[in-house]
Enzyme design. Structure first.
Site, PDB file in Angstrom:
ATOM      1  N   GLU A 151       4.202   3.401  -9.058  1.00  0.00           N
ATOM      2  CA  GLU A 151       4.148   2.020  -8.545  1.00  0.00           C
ATOM      3  C   GLU A 151       4.597   1.118  -9.683  1.00  0.00           C
ATOM      4  O   GLU A 151       3.815   0.789 -10.569  1.00  0.00           O
ATOM      5  CB  GLU A 151       2.714   1.685  -8.089  1.00  0.00           C
ATOM      6  CG  GLU A 151       2.212   2.514  -6.910  1.00  0.00           C
ATOM      7  CD  GLU A 151       2.789   2.050  -5.574  1.00  0.00           C
ATOM      8  OE1 GLU A 151       3.298   0.912  -5.513  1.00  0.00           O
ATOM      9  OE2 GLU A 151       2.737   2.828  -4.606  1.00  0.00           O
ATOM     10  N   CYS A 189       2.530  -7.839  -9.743  1.00  0.00           N
ATOM     11  CA  CYS A 189       3.750  -7.040  -9.610  1.00  0.00           C
ATOM     12  C   CYS A 189       4.653  -7.540  -8.489  1.00  0.00           C
ATOM     13  O   CYS A 189       5.866  -7.428  -8.593  1.00  0.00           O
ATOM     14  CB  CYS A 189       3.403  -5.576  -9.392  1.00  0.00           C
ATOM     15  SG  CYS A 189       2.354  -5.317  -7.960  1.00  0.00           S
TER      16      CYS A 189
END
Ligand code: NAD
Length: 437
Positions: A214, A248
């Site tokens: 990720e 993010c």
């Protein structure tokens, strides 16, 4: 005191032995662990909130919403569907194999390593844990050393609430993570940057261990000229400056189509003022930069354009004001790397073609956002660009929908999780053919 590195093989052996004995497999055990995880977050809420405030100056409301409640929602959603998600699934067989029965059985992989980052230091360790436990695995958690208070709270409370033969926490930085990566795991789930992602994948290759990565990237926001720009500005500000931009999926930069840049810039400044007041340094809703290394990196990016609003910094306090930069050149340093902080460049582009060309000339982002009233523009954006996710009309929050997969593509990562997608990530899908004799 014993050295945590020398203890790692014994921790891994203990969890692996418990997995082999079938301890983590029964759905009752999985449920118990998920309930215990929720209980831990509820009973120790104030300790976790204090830790998140100490690490990132997260205010309690934001920390609840983006960390504790997020994980509890993931637990509740998983508990509500667990039996159906893990039940064998019938699969139709071709005529030539009839009579017979085909099915797909989801079996736990074994021992999972979860390596977390510092920006959502609780959520990004515990949300993968939910999926790994729900799928019946043993789990080693390695929280980020850059959020030390949260890491310490995880290490203190997880063994108190969860089965110590099913879940272990290893605290530490690069040496500890390196020692962990030498061990054989059955899946490694890493959240963080692409440089370390490559280190993780290289270490995993040695044992042929599958990985979920990720990662991050520069998530663009395309703003078309046909939209209510005041609403757009407010929504961009809410997504971008959450956790002082250290998210993010935060909007990284704006591509303003046609003549929207000049109109949007003052509206972004107004939206920031409405959210954080005259001086964001005094606002309890505004966070701080994680450490001086990132503060210095971000301060260096402020020269990348004309400051519309913000620009103030205070190194001692690790404070960078929420900043909007205009007239940013595509080759400015602020456009060369993921910003991961409270700086929002606005770049004017003549039309949607130019916006799409700008996006596709760069790495595939973790998310792409667009504000447009045109269905045709939406279709073009979906068809002509690639990204981990697309958000029309609202950035960031797609990841709170537990039935949507969350993950990147290309440089923004590989694999996906949340909800049922976590079960598939942490399971082997075993094909079963049963043919009568
Ligand atoms: P970080 O520095 O906390 O590193 C993440 C983890 O990697 C930590 O646990 C750390 O101990 C470990 N690590 C660091 N160096 C290592 C090494 N040399 N060998 C082995 N392990 C090592 O976090 P970060 O990477 O600064 O996080 C920020 C990045 O993460 C951004 O790019 C952001 O976009 C991305 N991110 C992605 C997601 C997502 O869900 N896709 C979420 C959050 C952050």
């Amino acid at each position: 005191m014993t050295d945590p590195i020398t203890e790692i093989p014994a921790v891994v052996d203990r969890l692996r032995a418990a997995f082999r004995d079938g301890r983590t497999k029964p759905s009752a055990w999985r449920r118990e662990q998920l309930v215990a995880l929720r209980t831990m977050l509820r009973e120790q809420e104030s300790a976790f909130l204090d830790a998140l405030h100490a690490d990132l100056r997260k205010n309690a409301a934001e920390a609840r919403r983006t960390e504790l409640d997020f994980v509890c929602n993931e637990v509740d959603h998983t508990l509500a569907h667990l039996e159906s998600w893990i039940a064998p699934e019938d699969a139709p067989l071709p005529d030539k194999l009839l009579p017979g029965r085909g099915s797909v059985v989801r079996e736990p992989l074994g021992l999972v390593l979860v390596i977390g980052p510092w920006n959502y230091p609780l959520q990004l360790v515990l949300a993968p844990l939910v999926g790994a436990l729900a799928a019946g695995n043993g789990v080693v958690l390695k929280p980020s050393e850059l959020a030390p208070e949260t890491a310490a709270a995880i290490a203190r409370f997880v063994p108190r609430y969860l089965d110590p033969d099913g879940v272990a926490v290893v605290e530490g930085a690069i040496p500890e993570t390196t020692a962990l990566l030498e061990q054989r795991f059955d899946h490694i789930f890493y959240t963080g940057n692409g440089v370390v992602g490559r280190i993780v994948m290289t270490a995993a290759a040695k044992h042929l261990t599958p990985v979920t990565l990720e990662l991050g990237g520069k998530s663009p926001v395309i703003v078309d000229s046909d939209v209510d720009l005041a609403v757009v500005a407010e929504r961009i500000v809410n997504g971008k400056f959450l956790n002082a931009g250290q998210t993010c999926v935060a909007p990284d930069y704006v591509l303003a189509v046609g003549d929207t840049a000049a109109k949007l810039e003052p509206l972004l400044a107004e939206a920031l003022h409405a959210k954080f007041g005259d001086d964001p340094a005094d606002s309890p809703a505004y966070g701080r930069i994680i450490n001086h290394r990132h503060f210095d990196r971000l301060s260096g990016l402020l020269a990348g354009g004309r400051v519309v609003t913000g620009g103030q910094t205070d190194r001692d306090a690790k404070y960078i004001a929420p900043t909007v930069l205009a007239d940013v050149q595509p080759d400015a340093p602020v456009m060369a790397e993921e910003i991961f902080g409270p700086i929002l460049p606005v770049i004017a582009v003549p039309d949607l073609d130019a916006a799409i060309a700008f996006v596709t000339a760069r790495d595939k982002p973790l998310a792409l956002y667009a504000f447009t009233e045109s269905d045709q523009s939406k279709r073009r954006i979906l068809d002509e660009t690639s990204s981990g996710a697309v958000g029309f009309g609202l950035p960031v929050v797609h990841l709170t929908a537990p039935d949507l997969p969350f993950g990147g593509v290309g440089e923004s990562g590989m694999g996906r999780y949340h909800g049922k997608y976590s079960i598939d990530t942490f399971s082997h899908l075993k094909a079963v053919l049963d043919k009568p004799l």
